[in-house]
Design a protein around this motif. Structure first.
Motif, PDB file in Angstrom:
ATOM      1  N   LEU A  24       6.053  11.502 -12.077  1.00  0.00           N
ATOM      2  CA  LEU A  24       7.325  11.868 -11.752  1.00  0.00           C
ATOM      3  C   LEU A  24       8.324  11.102 -12.472  1.00  0.00           C
ATOM      4  CD1 LEU A  24       9.071  13.574  -9.799  1.00  0.00           C
ATOM      5  CD2 LEU A  24       9.235  11.742  -8.189  1.00  0.00           C
ATOM      6  N   VAL A  25       8.157   9.973 -12.785  1.00  0.00           N
ATOM      7  CA  VAL A  25       9.126   9.113 -13.707  1.00  0.00           C
ATOM      8  C   VAL A  25       8.742   9.147 -15.112  1.00  0.00           C
ATOM      9  CG1 VAL A  25       9.990   7.590 -11.815  1.00  0.00           C
ATOM     10  CG2 VAL A  25       7.979   6.875 -13.182  1.00  0.00           C
ATOM     11  N   GLY A  26       7.533   9.884 -15.447  1.00  0.00           N
ATOM     12  CA  GLY A  26       7.280   9.882 -16.860  1.00  0.00           C
ATOM     13  C   GLY A  26       6.708   8.628 -17.571  1.00  0.00           C
ATOM     14  N   VAL A  27       6.009   8.069 -16.671  1.00  0.00           N
ATOM     15  CA  VAL A  27       5.253   6.878 -17.240  1.00  0.00           C
ATOM     16  C   VAL A  27       3.730   6.767 -17.438  1.00  0.00           C
ATOM     17  CG1 VAL A  27       4.798   4.283 -16.644  1.00  0.00           C
ATOM     18  CG2 VAL A  27       6.988   5.157 -16.004  1.00  0.00           C
ATOM     19  N   THR A  28       3.294   6.717 -18.680  1.00  0.00           N
ATOM     20  CA  THR A  28       1.655   6.516 -18.881  1.00  0.00           C
ATOM     21  C   THR A  28       1.092   5.405 -18.404  1.00  0.00           C
ATOM     22  OG1 THR A  28       1.926   5.241 -20.884  1.00  0.00           O
ATOM     23  CG2 THR A  28       2.379   7.611 -21.179  1.00  0.00           C
ATOM     24  N   GLN A  29      -0.080   5.714 -18.129  1.00  0.00           N
ATOM     25  CA  GLN A  29      -0.915   4.432 -17.470  1.00  0.00           C
ATOM     26  C   GLN A  29      -1.017   3.460 -18.354  1.00  0.00           C
ATOM     27  OE1 GLN A  29      -4.987   6.452 -17.230  1.00  0.00           O
ATOM     28  NE2 GLN A  29      -4.660   7.119 -14.965  1.00  0.00           N
ATOM     29  N   GLN A  30      -0.720   3.460 -19.445  1.00  0.00           N
ATOM     30  CA  GLN A  30      -0.697   2.271 -20.481  1.00  0.00           C
ATOM     31  C   GLN A  30       0.595   1.532 -20.198  1.00  0.00           C
ATOM     32  OE1 GLN A  30      -3.159   1.022 -22.780  1.00  0.00           O
ATOM     33  NE2 GLN A  30      -1.711  -0.730 -22.955  1.00  0.00           N
ATOM     34  N   GLN A  31       1.769   2.421 -20.053  1.00  0.00           N
ATOM     35  CA  GLN A  31       3.015   1.734 -19.675  1.00  0.00           C
ATOM     36  C   GLN A  31       3.005   1.051 -18.464  1.00  0.00           C
ATOM     37  OE1 GLN A  31       5.094   5.339 -20.394  1.00  0.00           O
ATOM     38  NE2 GLN A  31       6.052   4.815 -22.304  1.00  0.00           N
ATOM     39  N   LEU A  32       2.315   1.548 -17.459  1.00  0.00           N
ATOM     40  CA  LEU A  32       2.518   1.131 -16.199  1.00  0.00           C
ATOM     41  C   LEU A  32       1.718  -0.336 -16.135  1.00  0.00           C
ATOM     42  CD1 LEU A  32       3.263   1.201 -12.959  1.00  0.00           C
ATOM     43  CD2 LEU A  32       1.304   2.573 -12.648  1.00  0.00           C
ATOM     44  N   ALA A  33       0.303  -0.192 -16.879  1.00  0.00           N
ATOM     45  CA  ALA A  33      -0.485  -1.281 -16.880  1.00  0.00           C
ATOM     46  C   ALA A  33       0.488  -2.453 -17.463  1.00  0.00           C
ATOM     47  CB  ALA A  33      -1.990  -0.909 -17.825  1.00  0.00           C
ATOM     48  N   GLU A  34       1.186  -2.216 -18.627  1.00  0.00           N
ATOM     49  CA  GLU A  34       1.904  -3.115 -19.288  1.00  0.00           C
ATOM     50  C   GLU A  34       3.038  -3.821 -18.471  1.00  0.00           C
ATOM     51  OE1 GLU A  34       3.067  -1.183 -22.967  1.00  0.00           O
ATOM     52  OE2 GLU A  34       0.963  -1.085 -23.793  1.00  0.00           O
ATOM     53  N   ARG A  35       3.568  -3.274 -17.573  1.00  0.00           N
ATOM     54  CA  ARG A  35       4.686  -3.476 -16.855  1.00  0.00           C
ATOM     55  C   ARG A  35       3.820  -4.409 -15.600  1.00  0.00           C
ATOM     56  NH1 ARG A  35       8.135   2.041 -15.546  1.00  0.00           N
ATOM     57  NH2 ARG A  35       8.794   2.470 -17.661  1.00  0.00           N
ATOM     58  N   VAL A  36       2.699  -4.086 -15.274  1.00  0.00           N
ATOM     59  CA  VAL A  36       2.190  -5.007 -14.443  1.00  0.00           C
ATOM     60  C   VAL A  36       1.340  -6.047 -14.603  1.00  0.00           C
ATOM     61  CG1 VAL A  36       0.577  -4.711 -12.233  1.00  0.00           C
ATOM     62  CG2 VAL A  36       2.292  -2.686 -12.725  1.00  0.00           C
TER      63      VAL A  36
END
Length: 129
Positions: A24-36
């Protein structure tokens, strides 16, 4: 001999909600992983329910996706009725559909005054059907 663990319904539901919000927010798995601060493969495992999400990790994911932790548990009571429909004949898992999420994302990208007119048109068309 390794014991195979079947994913718990709660783990599956939480993983599905992570994926829904991420789409929904247009985030890839890679981007989420980096944020976390983890590898994207771990996000994949969370989303499929293959791995359980710890409380602290779920907190970090909620923060990264800008939702309260409770978001991941919303609708859990009805998760065992996967194919059930709501009172408006809308599939119970509408937000699990990538096309529906893309439609919602596109809808909110439209300027507000045009979005209201589109919404009213959709209402009129649905009343006619």
């Amino acid at each position: 001999m390794r014991k195979v663990r079947l994913a718990h319904p709660v783990d599956l539901h939480v993983g599905k909600r992570i994926r829904q919000r991420r789409w929904l927010v247009g985030v890839t798995q890679q981007q989420l992983a980096e944020r976390v601060g983890i590898k994207f493969q771990q996000i994949q495992k969370y989303e499929t329910g293959a791995n359980r999400v710890s409380a602290s990790r779920l907190w970090d994911i909620a923060d990264a996706l800008d939702v309260p932790v409770s978001f991941f548990f919303d609708g859990l009571e009805s998760s065992d009725t996967e194919n059930a429909e709501t009172h408006d004949s809308v599939p119970a898992d509408l937000m699990g559909d990538k096309e529906a999420l893309d439609l919602v994302r596109s809808y909110y990208a439209i300027p507000e005054n045009q979005r209201r007119r589109l919404f009213e048109l959709a209402r009129v068309l649905s009343d006619v059907a």
